[in-house]
Design a protein around this motif. Structure first.
Motif, PDB file in Angstrom:
ATOM      1  N   SER A  85      17.633  11.931  48.948  1.00  0.00           N
ATOM      2  CA  SER A  85      16.961  12.111  50.237  1.00  0.00           C
ATOM      3  C   SER A  85      15.782  13.076  50.159  1.00  0.00           C
ATOM      4  O   SER A  85      14.787  12.904  50.862  1.00  0.00           O
ATOM      5  N   THR A  86      15.871  14.080  49.289  1.00  0.00           N
ATOM      6  CA  THR A  86      14.747  15.010  49.134  1.00  0.00           C
ATOM      7  C   THR A  86      13.517  14.270  48.624  1.00  0.00           C
ATOM      8  O   THR A  86      12.398  14.468  49.122  1.00  0.00           O
TER       9      THR A  86
ATOM     10  N   ALA B 299      15.389  14.158  53.765  1.00  0.00           N
ATOM     11  CA  ALA B 299      16.334  15.275  53.757  1.00  0.00           C
ATOM     12  C   ALA B 299      16.347  16.012  55.094  1.00  0.00           C
ATOM     13  O   ALA B 299      15.329  16.129  55.779  1.00  0.00           O
TER      14      ALA B 299
ATOM     15  N   SER C 187      21.313  18.319  54.071  1.00  0.00           N
ATOM     16  CA  SER C 187      21.322  17.438  52.901  1.00  0.00           C
ATOM     17  C   SER C 187      21.554  18.212  51.607  1.00  0.00           C
ATOM     18  O   SER C 187      21.047  19.329  51.430  1.00  0.00           O
TER      19      SER C 187
ATOM     20  N   ILE D 272      21.050  18.521  47.452  1.00  0.00           N
ATOM     21  CA  ILE D 272      19.970  18.208  46.523  1.00  0.00           C
ATOM     22  C   ILE D 272      20.579  17.450  45.345  1.00  0.00           C
ATOM     23  O   ILE D 272      21.411  17.983  44.606  1.00  0.00           O
TER      24      ILE D 272
ATOM     25  N   ARG E 225       8.602   8.315  47.859  1.00  0.00           N
ATOM     26  CA  ARG E 225       8.597   8.885  49.199  1.00  0.00           C
ATOM     27  C   ARG E 225       8.245   7.807  50.220  1.00  0.00           C
ATOM     28  O   ARG E 225       7.275   7.063  50.048  1.00  0.00           O
TER      29      ARG E 225
END
Length: 247
Positions: free
Chosen positions: A24-25, A30, A34, A36, A179
């Motif tokens: 998610s980062t 995130a 969340s 890492i 992304r």
């Protein structure tokens, strides 16, 4: 010898070739809650493949779930990437700032990342993973469930959206975007599905299947195994040492 700082993860990994922050980062999804997630590739000593119990199969992955850390041995990662496994493949497409370990062999791996791609496997992998996320959504009912289940349902919906979006772009361009362009829109989609809008997820999946049919992909029919093989041979040569003599 490159050794990873796994940040309190219950896993030790030597000979790390490439490692970075994924999940998610990396996707831009995130939240403050969340975790890492980390993913990497390491090289087992070459001599280890000459014995009775080579590091293959399950033994070729080192995993921790608190926090989430996964490291695949170079040979296993190569096979996963040639099947276009979305989770493994994203490692070589990360933005530069998300890498935590890069070695010359890791940079060589990034340089040949397109060699692992093939049209049919990209389609099957990304749509297949998206379908599995949708089945989890269907099994969760109409939105009348616990807060914890609702949270997991929203997460599965976000992953469905991400997989079809990334898969379509990879299939259309030969490059994997990490992304997402509209993270707020993806979060909103997840919340709607968690509220019971399963049909919206079904429509999103059906639309993706149609777009895959319409796209003229630049991807080849088969991965470039010769290029991948040369990289693996370089890894094995770099990590070969004479085995200790037993008396």
């Amino acid at each position: 010898m490159q050794t990873l700082d796994t940040r309190e993860a219950d896993v030790e990994v030597d000979n790390v070739l490439l490692a970075g922050i994924v999940g998610s980062t990396a996707y831009g999804l995130a939240t403050p809650e969340s975790d890492i997630d980390r993913l990497g590739v390491y090289a087992a000593p070459t001599v280890a493949f000459h014995g009775l119990h080579p590091p293959i199969g399950k033994k070729a992955s080192k995993v921790s779930t608190d926090p989430d850390v996964t490291f695949h041995e170079a040979g296993k990662w190569a096979h996963l990437a040639m099947s276009c496994n979305p989770t493994a493949s994203e490692l070589v497409w990360l933005p530069g700032e998300l890498y935590e370990t890069r070695t010359p062999l890791g940079d060589d791996l990034i340089a040949i990342r397109t060699a692992f791609l093939s049209a049919g496997r990209v389609r099957d992998a990304y749509l297949g993973y998206a379908v599995s996320q949708f089945k989890r959504l269907e099994n969760r009912g109409d939105g009348s469930f616990s807060a914890d289940t609702r949270k997991r349902t929203a997460k599965h919906a976000r992953h469905l959206w991400r997989l079809v979006t990334q898969g379509e772009q990879l299939y259309a361009t030969g490059r994997l975007p990490i992304r997402l362009d509209d993270p707020e829109g993806v979060r909103a989609f997840g919340e709607r599905v968690a509220d019971g809008a399963i049909e919206e997820a079904r429509e999103r999946l059906a639309a993706a299947e149609q777009r895959f049919d319409e796209i003229r992909t630049p991807l080849p029919e088969r991965p470039d195994e010769d290029t991948v093989e040369r990289w693996l041979h370089a890894v094995r040569a770099a990590h070969y040492a004479e085995p200790a003599q037993r008396r």
